[in-house]
Motif scaffolding. Structure first.
Motif, PDB file in Angstrom:
ATOM      1  N   UNK A  50       6.848   6.755   3.779  1.00 45.17           N
ATOM      2  CA  UNK A  50       7.364   5.622   3.682  1.00 45.17           C
ATOM      3  C   UNK A  50       7.887   4.892   3.169  1.00 45.17           C
ATOM      4  N   UNK A  82       8.367   0.754   1.799  1.00 47.47           N
ATOM      5  CA  UNK A  82       7.932  -0.659   1.988  1.00 47.47           C
ATOM      6  C   UNK A  82       8.876  -1.372   0.742  1.00 47.47           C
ATOM      7  N   UNK A 115       4.141  -7.256  -0.443  1.00 53.67           N
ATOM      8  CA  UNK A 115       4.351  -7.000   0.273  1.00 53.67           C
ATOM      9  C   UNK A 115       4.749  -6.500   1.516  1.00 53.67           C
ATOM     10  N   UNK A 166       5.734  -3.870   5.127  1.00 52.04           N
ATOM     11  CA  UNK A 166       5.908  -2.561   5.586  1.00 52.04           C
ATOM     12  C   UNK A 166       7.671  -2.308   5.795  1.00 52.04           C
ATOM     13  N   UNK A 176      -4.038  -5.850  -2.626  1.00 52.76           N
ATOM     14  CA  UNK A 176      -3.280  -6.378  -1.319  1.00 52.76           C
ATOM     15  C   UNK A 176      -4.350  -5.538  -0.482  1.00 52.76           C
ATOM     16  N   UNK A 222       2.665  -1.092  10.513  1.00 56.32           N
ATOM     17  CA  UNK A 222       0.804  -0.782   9.176  1.00 56.32           C
ATOM     18  C   UNK A 222       1.879  -2.665   8.668  1.00 56.32           C
ATOM     19  N   UNK A 281       0.296  -5.158   6.009  1.00 58.76           N
ATOM     20  CA  UNK A 281      -0.783  -5.907   4.894  1.00 58.76           C
ATOM     21  C   UNK A 281      -1.404  -7.244   4.826  1.00 58.76           C
TER      22      UNK A 281
END
Lengths: 120, 107
Positions: free
Chosen positions: A35, A37, A45, A47, B87, B96, B98
């Motif tokens: 991944x 990020x 953060x 993604x 987080x 995905x 956060x």
């Protein structure tokens, strides 16, 4: 020991391109999803993209779809992120992160990050 | 997309305090929830996965729990090395996502 090390960051002008690399060691690279990020300066953060262990499945955030391409070379234990048509809002530290297994977005090991700065 | 609402965004606490951080998912994510700790200038570190499972090497003062779509990270006795930003992240489905982060500061 599991390690992932990013490289390829730097300064680029708006509209330009950059390719990030992430070299992995300490685990069977092709058996794990990988991944990217990112984290803009002073922000949280976000993604960016994921790829399956075989490379056959890829996923992208809407903010980068059509501009970024994730890929991997399992023979070189290396993950890539090709970034085109870069914008100021792409400025961030980009982290490479390993998934805990195949077909999983659960992240365990992260690299130290590489900074991408897009200037106008 | 699944939204992760994390609260509070910041808190001040003293050494020895018990601290609780909450994350709420906008829809069901089963137990597909992870918690990370990030210190300034450093990469995030995985603390908990599957809502309540401790990552290897993480001290037992950290714990996680789930109630429906609400998730909690608890630090039982805050130590100086625990001052950081935390987080949550859902991995039930792509994209995905956060939570916005919780900065834990020294009172």
């Amino acid at each position: 020991e599991v390690q992932v090390v990013e490289s390829g960051g730097g300064s680029v002008q708006r509209g330009g391109s950059l390719r990030l690399s992430c070299t992995a060691s300490g685990f069977t690279f092709g058996s794990y999803d990988m991944n990217w990020v990112r984290q803009a300066p002073g922000k949280g953060l976000e993604w960016v993209s994921s790829i399956s262990g075989s490379g056959s499945s890829t996923y992208y955030a809407d903010s980068v779809k059509g501009r970024f391409t994730i890929s991997r070379d399992n023979s070189k234990n290396t993950l890539y992120l090709q970034m085109n048509s870069l914008r100021a809002e792409d400025t961030a530290v980009y982290y490479c992160a390993k998934s805990v297994t195949y077909n999983s977005g659960c992240l365990d090991y992260w690299g130290q990050g590489t900074l991408v700065t897009v200037s106008s | 997309d699944i939204q992760m609402t994390q609260s509070p965004s910041s808190l001040s606490a003293s050494v020895g305090d018990r601290v609780t951080i909450t994350c709420r998912a906008s829809q069901g994510i089963s137990s597909s929830l992870a918690w990370f700790q990030q210190k300034p200038g450093k990469a995030p570190k995985s603390l908990i996965y599957a809502a309540s499972s401790l990552q290897s090497g993480v001290p037992s003062k950290f714990s996680g729990s789930r109630s429906g779509t609400d998730f909690t990270l608890t630090i039982s006795s805050l130590q100086p090395e625990d001052f950081a930003t935390y987080y949550c992240q859902q991995y039930n489905s792509y994209p995905l996502t956060f939570g916005g982060g919780t900065k834990v500061e020294i009172k």
